[in-house]
Design a protein around this motif. Structure first.
Motif, PDB file in Angstrom:
ATOM      1  N   GLU A   1       0.857  -1.182   0.000  1.00  0.00           N
ATOM      2  CA  GLU A   1       0.000   0.000   0.000  1.00  0.00           C
ATOM      3  C   GLU A   1       0.890   1.227   0.000  1.00  0.00           C
ATOM      4  N   GLY A   2       0.787   2.046  -1.059  1.00  0.00           N
ATOM      5  CA  GLY A   2       1.647   3.215  -1.141  1.00  0.00           C
ATOM      6  C   GLY A   2       3.106   2.802  -1.151  1.00  0.00           C
ATOM      7  N   ARG A   3       3.859   3.344  -0.208  1.00  0.00           N
ATOM      8  CA  ARG A   3       5.295   3.030  -0.112  1.00  0.00           C
ATOM      9  C   ARG A   3       5.582   1.845   0.814  1.00  0.00           C
ATOM     10  N   LEU A   4       4.547   1.277   1.420  1.00  0.00           N
ATOM     11  CA  LEU A   4       4.707   0.183   2.387  1.00  0.00           C
ATOM     12  C   LEU A   4       4.497  -1.165   1.707  1.00  0.00           C
ATOM     13  N   ILE A   5       5.481  -2.060   1.844  1.00  0.00           N
ATOM     14  CA  ILE A   5       5.436  -3.382   1.219  1.00  0.00           C
ATOM     15  C   ILE A   5       5.712  -4.437   2.289  1.00  0.00           C
ATOM     16  N   HIS A   6       4.881  -5.478   2.317  1.00  0.00           N
ATOM     17  CA  HIS A   6       5.025  -6.550   3.301  1.00  0.00           C
ATOM     18  C   HIS A   6       5.753  -7.734   2.679  1.00  0.00           C
ATOM     19  N   ILE A   7       6.660  -8.351   3.441  1.00  0.00           N
ATOM     20  CA  ILE A   7       7.344  -9.556   2.991  1.00  0.00           C
ATOM     21  C   ILE A   7       7.314 -10.601   4.103  1.00  0.00           C
ATOM     22  N   GLY A   8       7.546 -11.860   3.724  1.00  0.00           N
ATOM     23  CA  GLY A   8       7.612 -12.935   4.710  1.00  0.00           C
ATOM     24  C   GLY A   8       6.313 -13.098   5.474  1.00  0.00           C
ATOM     25  N   ASP A   9       6.426 -13.424   6.760  1.00  0.00           N
ATOM     26  CA  ASP A   9       5.245 -13.715   7.567  1.00  0.00           C
ATOM     27  C   ASP A   9       4.358 -12.509   7.789  1.00  0.00           C
ATOM     28  N   SER A  10       4.854 -11.296   7.578  1.00  0.00           N
ATOM     29  CA  SER A  10       3.969 -10.132   7.702  1.00  0.00           C
ATOM     30  C   SER A  10       2.979 -10.092   6.544  1.00  0.00           C
TER      31      SER A  10
ATOM     32  N   GLU B   1      14.823  -3.041  -8.963  1.00  0.00           N
ATOM     33  CA  GLU B   1      15.805  -2.886 -10.038  1.00  0.00           C
ATOM     34  C   GLU B   1      15.130  -2.506 -11.357  1.00  0.00           C
ATOM     35  N   ALA B   2      13.888  -2.929 -11.552  1.00  0.00           N
ATOM     36  CA  ALA B   2      13.166  -2.589 -12.777  1.00  0.00           C
ATOM     37  C   ALA B   2      12.835  -1.111 -12.845  1.00  0.00           C
ATOM     38  N   GLY B   3      12.831  -0.424 -11.706  1.00  0.00           N
ATOM     39  CA  GLY B   3      12.605   1.016 -11.675  1.00  0.00           C
ATOM     40  C   GLY B   3      11.139   1.376 -11.619  1.00  0.00           C
ATOM     41  N   GLY B   4      10.879   2.680 -11.576  1.00  0.00           N
ATOM     42  CA  GLY B   4       9.516   3.185 -11.518  1.00  0.00           C
ATOM     43  C   GLY B   4       9.173   3.745 -10.156  1.00  0.00           C
ATOM     44  N   GLU B   5       7.933   4.220 -10.049  1.00  0.00           N
ATOM     45  CA  GLU B   5       7.429   4.754  -8.792  1.00  0.00           C
ATOM     46  C   GLU B   5       7.113   3.606  -7.829  1.00  0.00           C
ATOM     47  N   ALA B   6       6.819   3.975  -6.580  1.00  0.00           N
ATOM     48  CA  ALA B   6       6.547   2.964  -5.558  1.00  0.00           C
ATOM     49  C   ALA B   6       5.408   2.043  -5.968  1.00  0.00           C
ATOM     50  N   ALA B   7       4.365   2.604  -6.567  1.00  0.00           N
ATOM     51  CA  ALA B   7       3.218   1.787  -6.973  1.00  0.00           C
ATOM     52  C   ALA B   7       3.598   0.779  -8.046  1.00  0.00           C
ATOM     53  N   GLU B   8       4.478   1.160  -8.951  1.00  0.00           N
ATOM     54  CA  GLU B   8       4.916   0.256 -10.013  1.00  0.00           C
ATOM     55  C   GLU B   8       5.791  -0.852  -9.449  1.00  0.00           C
ATOM     56  N   ILE B   9       6.667  -0.487  -8.521  1.00  0.00           N
ATOM     57  CA  ILE B   9       7.520  -1.480  -7.869  1.00  0.00           C
ATOM     58  C   ILE B   9       6.661  -2.504  -7.125  1.00  0.00           C
ATOM     59  N   ALA B  10       5.687  -2.003  -6.362  1.00  0.00           N
ATOM     60  CA  ALA B  10       4.827  -2.887  -5.578  1.00  0.00           C
ATOM     61  C   ALA B  10       4.020  -3.806  -6.478  1.00  0.00           C
ATOM     62  N   ALA B  11       3.501  -3.272  -7.582  1.00  0.00           N
ATOM     63  CA  ALA B  11       2.688  -4.080  -8.486  1.00  0.00           C
ATOM     64  C   ALA B  11       3.496  -5.219  -9.092  1.00  0.00           C
ATOM     65  N   LEU B  12       4.740  -4.936  -9.512  1.00  0.00           N
ATOM     66  CA  LEU B  12       5.586  -5.980 -10.078  1.00  0.00           C
ATOM     67  C   LEU B  12       5.942  -7.015  -9.015  1.00  0.00           C
ATOM     68  N   TYR B  13       6.250  -6.559  -7.824  1.00  0.00           N
ATOM     69  CA  TYR B  13       6.564  -7.471  -6.725  1.00  0.00           C
ATOM     70  C   TYR B  13       5.409  -8.448  -6.476  1.00  0.00           C
ATOM     71  N   VAL B  14       4.200  -7.939  -6.394  1.00  0.00           N
ATOM     72  CA  VAL B  14       3.044  -8.783  -6.117  1.00  0.00           C
ATOM     73  C   VAL B  14       2.780  -9.740  -7.278  1.00  0.00           C
ATOM     74  N   ARG B  15       2.925  -9.268  -8.517  1.00  0.00           N
ATOM     75  CA  ARG B  15       2.711 -10.150  -9.661  1.00  0.00           C
ATOM     76  C   ARG B  15       3.667 -11.332  -9.656  1.00  0.00           C
ATOM     77  N   GLN B  16       4.889 -11.099  -9.217  1.00  0.00           N
ATOM     78  CA  GLN B  16       5.892 -12.156  -9.203  1.00  0.00           C
ATOM     79  C   GLN B  16       5.633 -13.198  -8.121  1.00  0.00           C
ATOM     80  N   ARG B  17       4.945 -12.803  -7.053  1.00  0.00           N
ATOM     81  CA  ARG B  17       4.853 -13.688  -5.899  1.00  0.00           C
ATOM     82  C   ARG B  17       3.451 -14.181  -5.578  1.00  0.00           C
TER      83      ARG B  17
END
Length: 400
Positions: free
Chosen positions: A281-290, A317-333
C-alpha cells in the motif's frame, strides 16, 4: 538499473536481512530497524528448499549454507497407532540429487547478517517500530520519534507485525523446539527428517540441522507438538511428565529427551495463519510472515521470505514509482503465495489437530495412495517448493 532509493526495513529476520543485502548490494541506501539491542535469530532449526537455496546462491551464500547445514533426502513419518509409514517423501522422486538442507536458524542468520553488513546496509538496533505512513514513507518509534521519509518501507516484522492490519488466526497447535547434539551411532537417519504420530494430537520430530559454525559438532532439531492452550500446564507440571509421554510415543528419542533438564531448554513456537491483502500500500510493502504466515508443516517459511526478498529487489531494479515497484513485486509472488497458503492450510490439521477422522484417513487411505504414481514426484515437488516454482519467473536458476 534504477536510481538509488532510500529504503527502510522494519525487522532484522531472515527476510529483512536478505532484502537488505540484495538492495544495498545494488547501491540503494538501506536502513534496517530492529527492536533488540543486538539483532539475533528466534527459534531452532529450519529447512532450506531449492527455492531458498537459489536466492542464497544470488547472494553468494549457497555453498556456505550447504557446508553448515545437513542434506535431507527424505521426510519420513510413522503412525505409532498402526506402525504404518504415513509420510514418505523422497526428493529423488522428483530429480536425482535434489535435497533439502536442515540448518540451525542462528547459522543462517549469521550468514545473512554478514551479507547485509558487507553490502553497506545499516542496522539500527534498540528501535521498536510501531507505525508506518504508507503515503509519506515515515516510520514511527515506540517513543514517538520518527524516521524518514523513505522511498520504500519494507515490513519484515513477521506474523505479529504492527504494520499489518490483517488479523492472524491462531492455530490450535504449536510446538516445543530444541537444538541438541547429533547422537553418535544413531538411531536416526542422518539424511531424513523423521516424525512419529499418535493420531494428530501428538507429534515428535527429529531433523538433522548441521553445525553452528565450521568445525562445530553436528546437531539435530527436536520438536514436540503441543496445544497452544496447554503450554502453561506443561510449564507448571514436572518435566518428567512430558518426558514420559515423549519416550512412550517414540522410545528411540530417550537419549535426546534425557538431555533436556529444564523447561527453558524447549522453546515454544505458536503458529498463526493469515494472508495480508493487499501485500503493498503506497510506499509500504510486506514480505515474509507479515504478508503470508502459516504453520511450518511444509517447511516453506524461510524459503518464502527469501523469495519475497529477491522478488522485491528485482522489482526495485526494474525502476519506476513505488506503486509500479509494488505491483511488479506482487505479480511475481502472488500465485506462489496463494498456492502454498492453501496447501499448508489443508495439510496442517492432518498432522496437528484434535480430529479423529483426518488421521484415520491419513493412515488408512492417503498413505497407501501416496505410494502410487504420480504421488511420489508430486509430493517431492510440493515439499521442495518446485510445485508452482517461481524460480524461472524471477530469473533464478535451480542448483544441481
Amino acid at each position: 538499473m534504477s536510481q538509488p532509493l532510500n529504503i527502510a526495513i522494519a525487522g532484522a529476520g531472515i527476510g529483512g536481512l536478505a532484502a537488505a543485502a540484495l538492495l544495498a548490494g545494488k547501491g540503494h541506501r538501506v536502513s534496517v530497524y530492529d527492536q533488540f539491542e543486538a539483532a539475533g535469530p528466534v527459534g531452532s532449526g529450519l529447512m532450506l528448499q531449492e527455492t531458498g537455496l537459489a536466492v542464497l546462491a544470488e547472494l553468494g551464500l549457497r555453498a556456505a549454507a550447504e557446508a553448515l547445514g545437513a542434506p535431507i533426502a527424505r521426510l519420513w513419518g510413522v503412525s505409532a497407532d498402526t506402525g504404518r509409514a504415513v509420510l514418505d517423501v523422497r526428493y529423488g522422486a522428483l530429480r536425482e540429487g535434489l535435497r533439502g538442507i536442515g540448518i540451525q536458524r542462528a547459522a543462517l542468520f549469521r550468514l545473512l547478517e554478514g551479507a547485509a553488513a558487507a553490502s553497506g546496509a545499516s542496522v539500527v538496533a534498540s528501535t521498536r517500530i510501531t507505525a508506518a505512513n504508507p503515503a509519506t514513507g515515515m516510520l514511527v518509534r515506540q517513543d514517538g520519534g520518527a524516521h524518514g521519509p523513505f522511498d520504500l518501507v519494507i515490513d519484515a516484522l513477521g506474523v505479529r507485525s504492527v504494520l499489518s492490519s490483517a488479523p492472524a488466526k491462531a492455530l490450535p497447535y504449536g510446538a516445543l523446539w530444541a537444538t541438541l547434539p547429533w547422537p553418535e551411532g544413531g538411531p536416526f537417519d542422518p539424511e531424513a527428517l523423521e516424525q512419529r504420530y499418535e493420531a494428530a494430537r501428538k507429534m515428535a520430530g527429529v531433523m538433522p540441522s548441521g553445525c553452528a559454525h565450521p568445525g562445530a559438532p553436528q546437531s539435530l532439531t527436536y520438536f514436540w507438538s503441543i496445544r497452544d492452550d496447554g503450554y502453561d500446564a506443561f510449564r507448571s507440571a514436572p518435566l518428567l511428565h512430558w518426558k514420559d509421554a515423549a519416550r512412550a510415543l517414540w522410545p528411540e528419542t530417550a537419549r535426546l529427551v534425557e538431555q533436556i533438564q529444564d523447561h527453558d531448554q524447549l522453546t515454544f513456537a505458536r503458529y498463526r495463519h493469515r494472508t495480508h491483502w493487499p501485500a503493498a500500500e503506497g510506499r509500504l510493502i510486506h514480505i515474509g510472515d507479515s504478508w503470508h504466515a502459516a504453520s511450518p508443516q511444509l517447511g516453506q517459511g524461510a524459503n518464502m521470505a527469501l523469495l519475497d526478498a529477491f522478488a522485491l529487489a528485482r522489482a526495485v531494479e526494474a525502476g519506476g514509482e513505488a506503486a509500479e515497484i509494488a505491483a511488479l513485486y506482487v505479480r511475481q509472488r502472488a500465485a506462489h503465495v496463494r498456492l502454498y497458503q492453501l496447501m499448508t492450510w489443508a495439510f496442517t490439521p492432518v498432522y496437528q489437530s484434535d480430529s479423529r477422522l483426518l488421521p484415520w484417513i491419513r493412515d488408512w487411505l492417503a498413505a497407501p495412495v501416496s505410494k502410487l504414481w504420480p504421488a511420489p514426484p508430486l509430493m517431492a515437488a510440493l515439499v521442495s517448493g518446485a510445485l508452482g516454482s517461481p524460480l524461472a519467473k524471477l530469473g533464478l536458476k535451480a542448483g544441481r
